[in-house]
Scaffold this motif. Structure first.
Motif, PDB file in Angstrom:
ATOM      1  N   THR A   1      25.901  17.961  10.316  1.00 34.82           N
ATOM      2  CA  THR A   1      26.735  18.876  11.495  1.00 34.82           C
ATOM      3  C   THR A   1      25.542  19.713  12.162  1.00 34.82           C
ATOM      4  O   THR A   1      25.882  20.041  13.479  1.00 34.82           O
ATOM      5  CB  THR A   1      27.433  19.787  10.585  1.00 34.82           C
ATOM      6  N   VAL A   2      24.543  20.159  11.431  1.00 31.28           N
ATOM      7  CA  VAL A   2      23.718  21.032  12.273  1.00 31.28           C
ATOM      8  C   VAL A   2      22.912  20.067  13.608  1.00 31.28           C
ATOM      9  O   VAL A   2      22.905  20.570  14.488  1.00 31.28           O
ATOM     10  CB  VAL A   2      22.449  21.462  11.145  1.00 31.28           C
TER      11      VAL A   2
ATOM     12  N   ARG B   1      25.064  19.590  16.304  1.00 27.19           N
ATOM     13  CA  ARG B   1      25.569  20.641  16.849  1.00 27.19           C
ATOM     14  C   ARG B   1      27.168  20.628  17.011  1.00 27.19           C
ATOM     15  O   ARG B   1      27.788  21.011  18.049  1.00 27.19           O
ATOM     16  CB  ARG B   1      24.818  20.681  18.502  1.00 27.19           C
TER      17      ARG B   1
ATOM     18  N   LYS C   1      29.800  25.680  16.512  1.00 24.64           N
ATOM     19  CA  LYS C   1      29.518  26.702  17.582  1.00 24.64           C
ATOM     20  C   LYS C   1      29.239  28.044  16.970  1.00 24.64           C
ATOM     21  O   LYS C   1      28.315  28.731  17.236  1.00 24.64           O
ATOM     22  CB  LYS C   1      30.441  26.783  18.957  1.00 24.64           C
TER      23      LYS C   1
ATOM     24  N   TRP D   1      22.635  31.450  14.066  1.00 28.66           N
ATOM     25  CA  TRP D   1      23.162  30.090  13.790  1.00 28.66           C
ATOM     26  C   TRP D   1      23.093  29.363  15.205  1.00 28.66           C
ATOM     27  O   TRP D   1      22.608  28.212  15.402  1.00 28.66           O
ATOM     28  CB  TRP D   1      24.453  30.110  13.219  1.00 28.66           C
ATOM     29  N   ARG D   2      23.456  30.124  16.367  1.00 29.62           N
ATOM     30  CA  ARG D   2      23.498  29.771  17.542  1.00 29.62           C
ATOM     31  C   ARG D   2      21.989  29.348  18.115  1.00 29.62           C
ATOM     32  O   ARG D   2      21.798  28.514  18.887  1.00 29.62           O
ATOM     33  CB  ARG D   2      24.359  30.584  18.743  1.00 29.62           C
TER      34      ARG D   2
ATOM     35  N   ARG E   1      20.922  25.853  16.614  1.00 26.43           N
ATOM     36  CA  ARG E   1      21.747  24.761  17.273  1.00 26.43           C
ATOM     37  C   ARG E   1      21.047  24.346  18.692  1.00 26.43           C
ATOM     38  O   ARG E   1      21.094  23.173  18.939  1.00 26.43           O
ATOM     39  CB  ARG E   1      22.813  24.949  17.906  1.00 26.43           C
ATOM     40  N   ASN E   2      19.978  25.075  19.145  1.00 29.28           N
ATOM     41  CA  ASN E   2      19.344  24.992  20.388  1.00 29.28           C
ATOM     42  C   ASN E   2      17.903  24.785  20.575  1.00 29.28           C
ATOM     43  O   ASN E   2      17.242  24.465  21.140  1.00 29.28           O
ATOM     44  CB  ASN E   2      19.541  26.034  21.354  1.00 29.28           C
TER      45      ASN E   2
END
Length: 683
Positions: free
Chosen positions: A523-524, A527, A530, A554-555, A558-559
């Protein structure tokens, strides 16, 4: 010329013939002075260099200088004088200060290593569930085998001492380590009570600890003897334990798990109801393994009871008869199947029925031949009854159905018995199990339109035609008949009852479990999520940071480029987040520190109480018929020591610190004199 030659001759004659001239021209003899040599000290320990010069040596025994005129010979002469002999006799027992300290240090080192050896032997005894009585001979055996070892000669530990080391040194040390961990980290408590073979009821406590945001581990904590198993009494024992060891449970305890018994999980007057009053917001989990055991048990009640009776009859027929077992082997060889024993269908563990069913199906032909032969004798009524069940076609078909259906429960049960965190997989695994069962009899049009928790699985309008339903490959390939139709109808009731039981225990709609899969590496990396703000707000007691700080990290996670940090989908969940915790800022601080703390606290929430059941299994390995007087404190010490040893891998590798060696004294070893030797008599 003649005069010159004569002159030369005269000179020559004069040199050869005149004695006075010869004496006067001879070179003088040089005097040689012997100097002191350091090498002599190796052969003569009493000798050392003198301060009077290089021509003298100093005798340490006689305390006098020795003139070295003729070299080493003068020293040898002095060595054999009566004065030197008497001086050496008077000083032979004296030692230098340096040698005295060296020998004392060596003695202390041997003493310390002997203590370490005794601690390691205690770890060996606990790790391998050995009786204390072996210590009556083991030290003597070690001295006999290692006769040249100074450490082996110092080892002196009998049954009483080894028991004291296990309970008061290794066990107590490990407990103190756990208390320090629990006071500095979040943890969950898993509890259960059981009665051992000597009718002693014990409350077992296991802690699942978030170890400094780096790992999540289950640790055996305590074994408390109890007389009253009511919710109030069990709760009081738990609180007394926390208070006794100064554990800040109100601040750090974030989860509780047990089986579904009323005294533990009841809505009122139970352990859970009291814990919720004491720790608001605590996460409570009924053991999913116990729950699925009950689901399977209720579902199997929808099948004819003859199926279970058949399994029990077969087992009982062979269980206490070696003669019948040997006779069966001949038929097994004839039928070309493995000569194995029949398994016992446990009435308290329905999930063990799968292995029983599989064994019966593989041996069905051999059993039919055997009981046909035995039933020819009218005296063997038991064999005749079993043969009657064997010859009924529905018996084998029901077994084939169970062989297909029971793995639905067993696979999930096996997964949830894992020691690795599984809290994030519960929703997905339970949903998949429900969906797999529904697909066997619910119309595809219904399955494609609705979520599994929205489908009315008891409404016949949503059913497929009975001929299209799936009950396993064997049943679906069998010829249609009235008997087969009746079998399918009862198997359909098995499906319906199993779904009813699962959904009553795991309500999927609006379940917080559906949102915990954000921690899954897949899941990580993909991505998929959100924001985790709703999860963070739901578990507000698991963190001390603001909701926005955790969600922002967390956001940010994701990047990032996951390849740069070797983060991949194939990692197990603990290893994945451990790698994330190593990502640093330019200042050296953790980039995702607040998120990491929250995730590891979530992973420390319990998903089952299988770890407590494993502790009870270890108790049964120690408290046998021959060791039935082992008291709870001794068993507790054994389990704590086993946990300590497992930290280092095995008994020859676990760490022994100075604090443990300091406890190897009579005061600390035998501080519980009232229990000393009380449980050694029947080892």
């Amino acid at each position: 010329m003649s005069s010159g030659s004569d002159s030369n001759r005269v000179d020559s004659d004069t040199d050869d013939s005149s004695p006075s001239a010869s004496t006067s021209r001879k070179r003088p003899k040089l005097a040689y002075k012997q100097k002191y040599k350091k090498d002599w000290e190796k052969q003569m320990p009493w000798l050392q260099e003198s301060q009077n010069g290089a021509s003298f040596g100093w005798c340490k025994a006689c305390k006098c200088d020795i003139k070295i005129t003729h070299g080493k010979g003068d020293l040898v002469k002095h060595e054999y004088t009566s004065k030197h002999t008497k001086s050496c006799v008077s000083t032979v027992g004296q030692k230098t200060i340096t040698s005295m300290f060296a020998e004392k240090t060596k003695e202390m080192t041997t003493e310390m290593r002997a203590k370490e050896a005794e601690i390691r032997i205690a770890g060996f005894v606990a790790e391998h569930n050995l009786p204390f009585k072996i210590m009556e001979h083991l030290p003597d055996l070690m001295r006999a085998v290692c006769s040249d070892s100074a450490i082996a000669k110092k080892i002196k530990c009998g049954p009483t001492k080894i028991k004291s080391i296990i309970t008061n040194v290794t066990g107590e040390t490990h407990r103190q380590n756990l208390i320090a961990l629990m006071n500095s980290n979040k943890f969950s408590l898993i509890a259960d009570e059981s009665t051992d073979r000597s009718c002693t009821k014990n409350l077992c406590l296991v802690a699942r600890i978030n170890c400094n945001n780096n790992n999540v581990k289950d640790y055996f904590l305590a074994l408390i003897p109890i007389h009253d198993a009511t919710g109030a009494a069990l709760f009081e024992h738990i609180i007394q334990f926390f208070n006794k060891y100064g554990i800040d449970f109100k601040q750090n305890c974030i989860g509780f798990a047990s089986d579904g018994a009323n005294n533990m999980m009841g809505g009122q007057n139970s352990v859970v109801s009291r814990i919720k009053e004491l720790i608001p917001g605590i996460f409570v989990m009924k053991c999913i393994c116990h729950s699925f055991h009950l689901c399977a048990s209720y579902a199997c009640e929808k099948l004819p009871e003859e199926v279970e009776k058949f399994a029990r009859y077969v087992y009982n027929y062979f269980s206490n008869s070696p003669k019948r077992t040997e006779e069966l082997k001949e038929f097994q060889q004839f039928a070309n199947v493995s000569p194995v024993k029949m398994l016992h269908p446990s009435s308290t563990r329905w999930l063990s029925l799968e292995s029983v069913v599989t064994r019966l199906l593989t041996q069905y032909g051999a059993l039919t031949l055997y009981f046909t032969d035995k039933a020819s004798s009218k005296k063997d009524q038991a064999a005749f009854s079993i043969l009657h069940l064997l010859q009924q076609p529905e018996t084998k078909l029901y077994l084939e159905f169970l062989a297909y259906a029971l793995p639905f429960f067993n696979k999930l049960n096996t997964l949830m018995q894992s020691e690795q965190p599984q809290i994030h997989t519960i929703y997905k695994e339970v949903s998949n199990t429900i969906k797999t069962i529904m697909e066997c009899f619910i119309k595809d049009s219904i399955m494609s339109k609705l979520n599994v928790y929205e489908i009315d699985f008891q409404n016949p309008r949503n059913f497929q035609n009975i001929e299209e339903m799936y009950f396993g490959a064997v049943i679906n390939s069998s010829a249609n008949s009235e008997t087969l139709l009746q079998i399918k109808k009862q198997c359909l009731q098995f499906y319906i009852e199993s779904l009813k039981q699962i959904l009553s225990r795991f309500p999927l709609k609006d379940s917080i479990f559906s949102k915990l899969d954000f921690m899954d590496p897949e899941t990580v990396v993909n991505r998929k999520v959100k924001s985790i703000a709703d999860v963070v707000s739901h578990f507000s007691n698991l963190h001390s940071h603001s909701l926005q700080d955790i969600d922002s990290q967390w956001r940010m996670l994701r990047n990032i480029n996951f390849d740069d940090f070797n983060l991949c989908i194939g990692d197990d969940i603990v290893s994945f987040w451990r790698k994330v915790s190593k990502i640093k800022l330019g200042t050296g601080e953790q980039k995702f520190g607040k998120l990491i703390a929250f995730v590891f606290n979530l992973l420390s929430l319990p998903h089952s109480s299988a770890n407590v059941e494993r502790c009870f299994s270890q108790i049964n390995l120690n408290k046998t018929n021959m060791r039935n007087r082992l008291i709870s404190s001794t068993l507790e010490g054994i389990l704590l020591t086993k946990s300590l040893v497992s930290e280092g891998g095995q008994c020859d590798k676990f760490e022994i610190n100075k604090e443990m060696c300091k406890k190897m004294n009579s005061t600390d070893l035998y501080k519980n004199k009232e229990n000393e030797g009380s449980d050694l008599d029947s080892d």
